[in-house]
Design an enzyme around this catalytic site. Sequence first.
Site, PDB file in Angstrom:
ATOM      1  N   LYS A   1      -7.314  -9.233   1.298  1.00  0.00           N
ATOM      2  CA  LYS A   1      -6.828  -9.087  -0.067  1.00  0.00           C
ATOM      3  C   LYS A   1      -5.319  -8.803   0.010  1.00  0.00           C
ATOM      4  CE  LYS A   1      -5.770  -6.350  -3.774  1.00  0.00           C
ATOM      5  NZ  LYS A   1      -4.515  -7.035  -4.021  1.00  0.00           N
TER       6      LYS A   1
ATOM      7  N   GLU B   1      -2.306   2.708   7.560  1.00  0.00           N
ATOM      8  CA  GLU B   1      -0.867   2.831   7.831  1.00  0.00           C
ATOM      9  C   GLU B   1      -0.199   3.075   6.489  1.00  0.00           C
ATOM     10  OE1 GLU B   1       2.627   2.209   7.618  1.00  0.00           O
ATOM     11  OE2 GLU B   1       2.532   0.174   8.471  1.00  0.00           O
TER      12      GLU B   1
ATOM     13  N   GLU C   1       8.774   9.284   0.212  1.00  0.00           N
ATOM     14  CA  GLU C   1       9.088   7.908   0.577  1.00  0.00           C
ATOM     15  C   GLU C   1       9.605   7.189  -0.666  1.00  0.00           C
ATOM     16  OE1 GLU C   1       5.874   5.215   1.660  1.00  0.00           O
ATOM     17  OE2 GLU C   1       7.063   4.566   3.382  1.00  0.00           O
TER      18      GLU C   1
END
Length: 485
Positions: free
Chosen positions: A180, A255, A386
């Site tokens: 996906k 990740e 982040e």
Amino acid sequence: MKLRDLWFDPSHLYIGGTWRPAAGGDTIGVTDPSTGEEITRIARGLPEDVDAAVAAAHEAFAGEWGALDAAERGRLMMRLSELVKARGDTLAMLECLDVGKPLNQCHGDVKQLARYLEFYAGAADKLHGETIPYQRGYTVMTLREPHGVTGHIVPWNYPMQIVGRSIGASLAAGNACVLKPAEDASLSSLALASLVEEAGFPKGAYNVVTGFGGEVGAALSEHPGLHHVSFTGSVGVGRMIQTAAAKNVVPVTLELGGKSPHIVFDDVDLDDALPTLVGACMQAAGQTCSAASRVLVQRGVYEEVVRRMAAIYETMVAGPAPDNHNLGPLVSAKQKQTVEGYIAKGGDLTIAARGKIADTAPKGGFYVRPTLFRDVDPDHPLAQEEIFGPVQVVIPFEDEADAIRIANGTEYGLVAGIWTRDGGRQMRLARKLDVGQVFVNNYGAGGGVELPFGGVGKSGHGREKGFEALYAFTRLKTIVLRHGD
Ligand code: ADP
């Protein structure tokens, strides 16, 4: 511009070796981030499509694909790698228009995709088990078997590289895959499906279901037919993926990005270090999990580093991706808004320098000026979260202990860079940093197909790339044979 004359139909899903519209018949617009204009449409897959793709993968695993010798799998993957190279120019342009990454960087991504496929093609028939010394009269061996059907949910920042590392390792190990891609970056995964077909893979070995995360992604991660799930993306979604996988008791590789520190000591060659450091944050306009987003600088060279980094920033230009500026636009209006929100959060922090937006950049594109903040408190949100945009913060430190404390002082732990000529210090720091990869006097190692990659803490767990990824896509079986003396 509209994308015409593609050799595959981007509004179709690729399931069981056939192209078909989504079950609901709907499509999603694809926007070129450089212009803000729609260029084509992809299928809006639904949970029924995920069911069909998982069923097709099961059929492939139980049938022709699962029956292939490892060497034959390797040959098919090598053929695919060659096809990727042969279509390299078109794939690069497709990615450039889809995600807004400078064309020269997209060419690099094509090379990496081909290299992943080549690396894992070569590894397919070298995945050995072991024999284990045991009691007299017994022989014990381990076999590395494929899991069966693996699910892959990938983000929009490096679609070709992440698809390459993820499905490359999984297919080499003998699994059948359901992929996906991100709704903002699906074209290269679909293009790859057409090449999988051309290479002659058995039907159902590689399936692609495009669509929204909350629809296709959620249905895939929760699917009881999967035996392994790998995910690259945000911490929030990663948590949902792990929860879903826990319900089915299947392994996951996650990740989830980082806030990678670069530690610059006062003995280093700044001409060597600084362009690398800035480049390691500006690549893909900062939308890189391993972006060098925090620069920790020893007090003695702090002012000089800030001055020289600022000079580099002042030359930087964000512009249309096909024109190969230092950086392109961000991937979407939403991402631009998020990053500008962070820059605004900088508030009274000092901006050391900003780059420019090219005069030729269309008004509708998602451009953000590269921005360098100095004297940032290590606990400030800009130094903790982040940002995923062209924003770098510089933080001073006094000595090794101070550098380690600041470097390890976020929830993330993906990659770190150390810049010093002192060999003892290189090794001391490398061992004390809570991260999955450490680079000493270099960064990124050109993609590092061979190098295990992944994080600790909120950066996730499990390792992609290299042989470690292959092991993750296998299950180990121990066979104990009693044959007597
Ligand atoms: P990013 O911040 O990079 O967009 P996301 O974690 O939102 O990262 O997206 C990464 C991938 O996860 C994309 O393919 C996206 O469609 C998918 N995704 C988003 N939400 C979900 C969800 N609830 N379940 C599964 N996948 C999802």
